[in-house]
Each structure stands twice: as C-alpha cells, then as structure tokens.
Design a protein around this motif. Structure first.
Motif, mmCIF file in Angstrom:
data_model
loop_
_atom_site.group_PDB
_atom_site.id
_atom_site.type_symbol
_atom_site.label_atom_id
_atom_site.label_comp_id
_atom_site.label_asym_id
_atom_site.label_seq_id
_atom_site.Cartn_x
_atom_site.Cartn_y
_atom_site.Cartn_z
ATOM 1 N N GLU A 36 38.980 27.253 34.724
ATOM 2 C CA GLU A 36 39.210 28.114 33.567
ATOM 3 C C GLU A 36 40.462 28.980 33.732
ATOM 4 N N THR A 37 41.009 29.057 34.963
ATOM 5 C CA THR A 37 42.207 29.880 35.185
ATOM 6 C C THR A 37 43.460 29.014 35.183
ATOM 7 N N VAL A 38 43.628 28.200 36.233
ATOM 8 C CA VAL A 38 44.765 27.282 36.378
ATOM 9 C C VAL A 38 44.205 26.007 37.009
ATOM 10 N N ASP A 64 48.195 30.815 54.994
ATOM 11 C CA ASP A 64 47.721 31.238 53.673
ATOM 12 C C ASP A 64 46.347 30.613 53.385
ATOM 13 N N PRO A 65 45.274 31.412 53.420
ATOM 14 C CA PRO A 65 43.914 30.844 53.286
ATOM 15 C C PRO A 65 43.603 30.372 51.865
ATOM 16 N N LEU A 66 42.594 29.506 51.763
ATOM 17 C CA LEU A 66 42.223 28.884 50.483
ATOM 18 C C LEU A 66 40.943 29.505 49.914
ATOM 19 N N VAL A 125 35.507 33.186 48.007
ATOM 20 C CA VAL A 125 34.627 32.248 47.300
ATOM 21 C C VAL A 125 34.587 32.556 45.808
ATOM 22 N N ARG A 126 34.458 31.482 45.043
ATOM 23 C CA ARG A 126 34.190 31.670 43.614
ATOM 24 C C ARG A 126 33.432 30.475 43.069
ATOM 25 N N MET A 127 32.964 30.614 41.817
ATOM 26 C CA MET A 127 32.294 29.517 41.126
ATOM 27 C C MET A 127 32.997 29.344 39.796
ATOM 28 N N ALA A 146 40.104 24.846 46.982
ATOM 29 C CA ALA A 146 41.069 24.507 45.929
ATOM 30 C C ALA A 146 42.045 25.645 45.659
ATOM 31 N N PRO A 147 43.271 25.513 46.131
ATOM 32 C CA PRO A 147 44.325 26.443 45.715
ATOM 33 C C PRO A 147 44.919 25.936 44.407
ATOM 34 N N SER A 148 45.792 26.717 43.797
ATOM 35 C CA SER A 148 46.460 26.248 42.586
ATOM 36 C C SER A 148 47.253 24.980 42.914
ATOM 37 N N VAL A 184 46.083 32.647 34.015
ATOM 38 C CA VAL A 184 46.461 33.295 35.283
ATOM 39 C C VAL A 184 45.299 33.126 36.257
ATOM 40 N N GLU A 185 45.629 33.185 37.555
ATOM 41 C CA GLU A 185 44.644 32.911 38.590
ATOM 42 C C GLU A 185 43.553 33.979 38.608
ATOM 43 N N SER A 186 42.416 33.609 39.230
ATOM 44 C CA SER A 186 41.252 34.488 39.257
ATOM 45 C C SER A 186 41.566 35.853 39.873
ATOM 46 N N LEU A 198 40.801 45.570 45.193
ATOM 47 C CA LEU A 198 41.421 44.513 44.395
ATOM 48 C C LEU A 198 42.588 43.912 45.176
ATOM 49 N N LEU A 199 42.500 42.617 45.475
ATOM 50 C CA LEU A 199 43.581 41.960 46.205
ATOM 51 C C LEU A 199 44.545 41.254 45.250
ATOM 52 N N ARG A 200 44.015 40.789 44.119
ATOM 53 C CA ARG A 200 44.886 40.141 43.127
ATOM 54 C C ARG A 200 44.336 40.421 41.737
ATOM 55 N N ALA A 201 45.197 40.933 40.850
ATOM 56 C CA ALA A 201 44.775 41.200 39.472
ATOM 57 C C ALA A 201 44.601 39.876 38.742
ATOM 58 N N PRO A 255 47.262 41.878 49.947
ATOM 59 C CA PRO A 255 47.472 41.217 51.223
ATOM 60 C C PRO A 255 47.186 39.731 51.091
ATOM 61 N N GLY A 256 47.801 38.927 51.922
ATOM 62 C CA GLY A 256 47.602 37.482 51.808
ATOM 63 C C GLY A 256 48.412 36.904 50.669
ATOM 64 N N GLN A 257 49.220 37.734 50.030
ATOM 65 C CA GLN A 257 50.016 37.266 48.911
ATOM 66 C C GLN A 257 51.462 37.628 49.202
#
Ligand code: TXA
Ligand code: MG
Length: 364
Positions: A36-38, A64-66, A125-127, A146-148, A184-186, A198-201, A255-257
């Motif tokens: 639903e994101t990318v 860079d972790p997945l 983790v996500r669903m 699954a990365p982008s 945009v990504e999760s 929050l690590l990524r908006a 971080p991680g970005q």
C-alpha cells in the motif's frame, strides 16, 4: 535473467500471479510485490541465501537493515521480543494500524537472520494491507523481508513500470498491482520502554500516533500531565508547545537512514514558495532548463520547461501518492535542475518534506 511481469487485474490472473510469486519465493529467489506504500522487493526473511539476493539486486550495503513483513499477527511474537513495559503500546498500535503502513522496531528473536537486521539486536516489522501482498505472503506462509524495490539511494517505485526501470534483468518476477495507494514508505517507530520514537515519517502521522496514546490513557482512566504529552510528542519529533500554538514544528530523527536518499539524478533544489529563481547555465551562457515540482500551483517566478503539480486542490494525501512518480517524470525530462517547493509540514506533509529534503541533500 529475464524479468517477467504478471498482472493481477482479473481473479484468474491474480491467483496465477500469487502462485507464481510463492513458487519463486520457495525457490529462494526475489519477487517485486506491490504494497500500500511503495513496491517492495521480497524474499523469504528466514533464509539468508534468499535475502542476500535482495542486497545484490539493489546494490544495497549490508549495514542497512530490512523490514520484515508478517503473514499474520501471530508471527509478531515469533520474530520479536516485546518487553513487558511496551506490550500495551505495541498491542494498541498493532490493533489500530495493522495491516497498514506502520513499521515497528522491536527487540528481535534469534530466528531472524543477521543479514536482515544488519546485526542489530532489533528488527523492523510490519503487516502490509495490500490485497496482492497479503495473498502472496499468506500463501507462502513465512515472513518476507522486503525493502523498496529500487536500486540503493534511488526513488522508491510506486508502479510496476518503475520497478522494471530500476531492476530489469536483475530479478525474475514483478507482480503488477497498479499504482500504490500512499506513495511514500511506511512510518517507522521504535518502541522503547513504552515510549515511541519516530524513525521515519510516513502515512501514519504523529497525530495518528498521538490518538493511540490518548486512547490508551482513556482506557485506563489515566489523565496524562502536560509533560507526559510533551515527552510523547518529542519522541515523535514534534515540538509539543509549538504544536499547541498550531505552528509547523517537526524535526524527525532518522537513524538507519542516510541523508541523501530518494534522489533523482537531476539536481533538486527545495525552496520556499514564492521565491524567484533564475539559474544560469555557466558553460553555455543560457538560462538553465528548469523543472517545477509544486504543491498546488507553481508560485515560483521562473521559466519552467516542465511543470508537475502534486495536488491542485491542496490535498496532502494526493500529493504523497503522486510525489515519486512526478519526481521520476521530471528526472527523465533532461532538465538541468528540479525546483521543488516546500509543502505545509503537517500530517502527511511531514513525510513529503522528509523525502524532498533527502532528494535535495546531495545538491545543496
Ligand atoms: O513502506 C515501506 O516500508 C516499504 C515497503 C516495501 O514495505 N519498505 C521500505 O523498506 O521502505 P526500506 O528498506 O527501503 O526502508 C527500511 C528502513 C531503512 O531505512 C532501514 O534503515 C530501517 O527501515 N530499518 C530497518 N530495520 C531497522 C532497525 N532494526 N532499526 C532501525 N531502522 C531500521
Ligand atoms: Mg528504500
């Protein structure tokens, strides 16, 4: 390697594509799938040899972790170790936002291979809520890393064609689920001792997360103090007192970005709306060929060779959904520079501004 694209626009095609994708995954190979994101590039998260192929296809560095995408909620406790102090918060977030565009970073279980987490003791983790992604992961029955589905450092793909232009001949299969919904990504949050960072908006905004905090308090008949509210929003990169005053006040720590990410090849400059620009091509002594990436209407005074508008009606959701496709189109137009205008930094605008800043990072 030839890259096949399978459609999912009829029930027959969908079921054939799901079977084919599960077969490729069972074979230890990678498949690009819509979320639903990318679009993501998926492999069996529990098989290091399969995950390795994601890194190879993307040319992604191993530090860079997945993100691990779960087939069902009961996998959460099999791949993560939720600390007691975080359990209530995690349960509330998962109940509210899964399946959906929220990624949680939690302490990991040893079942998750090191290559997935880059050796960290946490796992993301996500669903996914995308019907095609869900059908594949449920049919396959194992979590998917699954990365982008883009080459490292490039713009995330929001259509199957974007994936092809990034990874053609590097992966065996792309499942086409049409353009993605959010664009945009999760949102990524780290849950630590019951607090959120929050690590990524992303599509789930700080306000959405704040709603869960309030509901948790209400369910326990607890009235948080103003300091507790402030601390909660600070973790989300939001200045609480500025938020109360209705000001834009976001400072996402990620971080991680890497700073320079989501980058078009064409230099991109991020400017305040209404600024006049004239950029001269020094070598040829002519005005540079500029492209405009504006929010509602270009308010910049300049001659543009190409113009893209994110949302004529000023809808931040629409703007996010079309951002990467429009950035890509401008990138392919042979321009000297893309002039992107800032969007309001609230709600989904926070995620959009984050991506625009990163796209401009190599070029400031
Ligand atoms: O919407 C999305 O999240 C998409 C779709 C395909 O699910 N995926 C995605 O993956 O954007 P990727 O790999 O492009 O971005 C994942 C981000 C990376 O910046 C990575 O550093 C961060 O998540 N990440 C993964 N595991 C982490 C961890 N244990 N701690 C902190 N950051 C982590
Ligand atoms: Mg990515």
């Amino acid at each position: 390697m030839e890259t096949q694209i399978l459609a999912t626009n009829t029930p027959r095609r969908l079921s054939a594509a799901v079977k084919a994708a599960a077969g490729v995954l069972a074979d230890g190979q990678t498949v690009a799938l819509p979320t639903e994101t990318v679009y993501g590039l998926a492999a069996d998260a529990l098989r290091p040899d399969a995950v390795l192929q994601i890194f190879e296809a993307k040319e992604r560095p191993f530090f860079d972790p997945l993100i691990v995408h779960l087939p069902s909620r009961d996998w959460l406790d099999r791949v993560t170790q939720i600390p007691n102090g975080s359990r209530a918060m995690v349960e509330a977030l998962v109940t509210k936002f899964w399946p959906g565009p929220l990624t949680l970073v939690l302490p990991r279980q040893l079942i998750v291979p090191d290559i997935v987490t880059a050796g960290l003791d946490t796992v993301a983790v996500r669903m996914s809520a995308h019907p095609v992604f869900r059908a594949v992961v449920e049919h396959f029955g194992h979590p998917l890393a699954a990365p982008s589905a883009n080459r490292f450092g490039r713009i995330s793909p929001t259509t199957a064609e974007h994936v092809r232009s990034e990874l053609d001949e590097r992966i065996p299969l792309i499942v086409d689920g049409g353009p993605t919904e959010h664009g945009v990504e999760s949102t990524i949050v780290k849950v630590e001792a019951g607090e959120l960072r929050l690590l990524r908006a992303g599509p789930i905004t700080p306000e959405d997360l704040g709603g869960v905090f309030q509901e948790l308090c209400e369910a326990r008949d607890y009235r948080p103090t103003e300091e507790e509210f402030a601390r909660f929003y600070e973790g989300l990169g939001v200045n609480f007192s500025a938020m109360l005053r209705g000001e834009d006040s976001v400072n996402v720590e990620a971080p991680g970005q890497l700073a320079s990410h989501y980058a078009p090849r064409t230099p991109l400059r991020l400017i305040a709306p209404g600024v006049a620009v004239l950029i001269y091509d020094q070598e040829n002594q002519v005005p540079a060929r500029l492209g405009s990436l504006a929010f509602q209407a270009p308010s910049t005074a300049a001659e543009f060779a190409c113009e893209e508008i994110l949302s004529p009606t000023g809808d931040l959701r629409e703007a996010a959904a079309t951002l990467f496709a429009k950035m890509r189109r401008l990138d392919e137009a042979g321009l000297d520079m893309i002039i992107a205008e800032q969007v309001p930094e609230r709600g989904l605008g926070i995620a959009i501004m984050d991506r625009l800043r990163k796209a401009s990072a190599q070029h400031v």
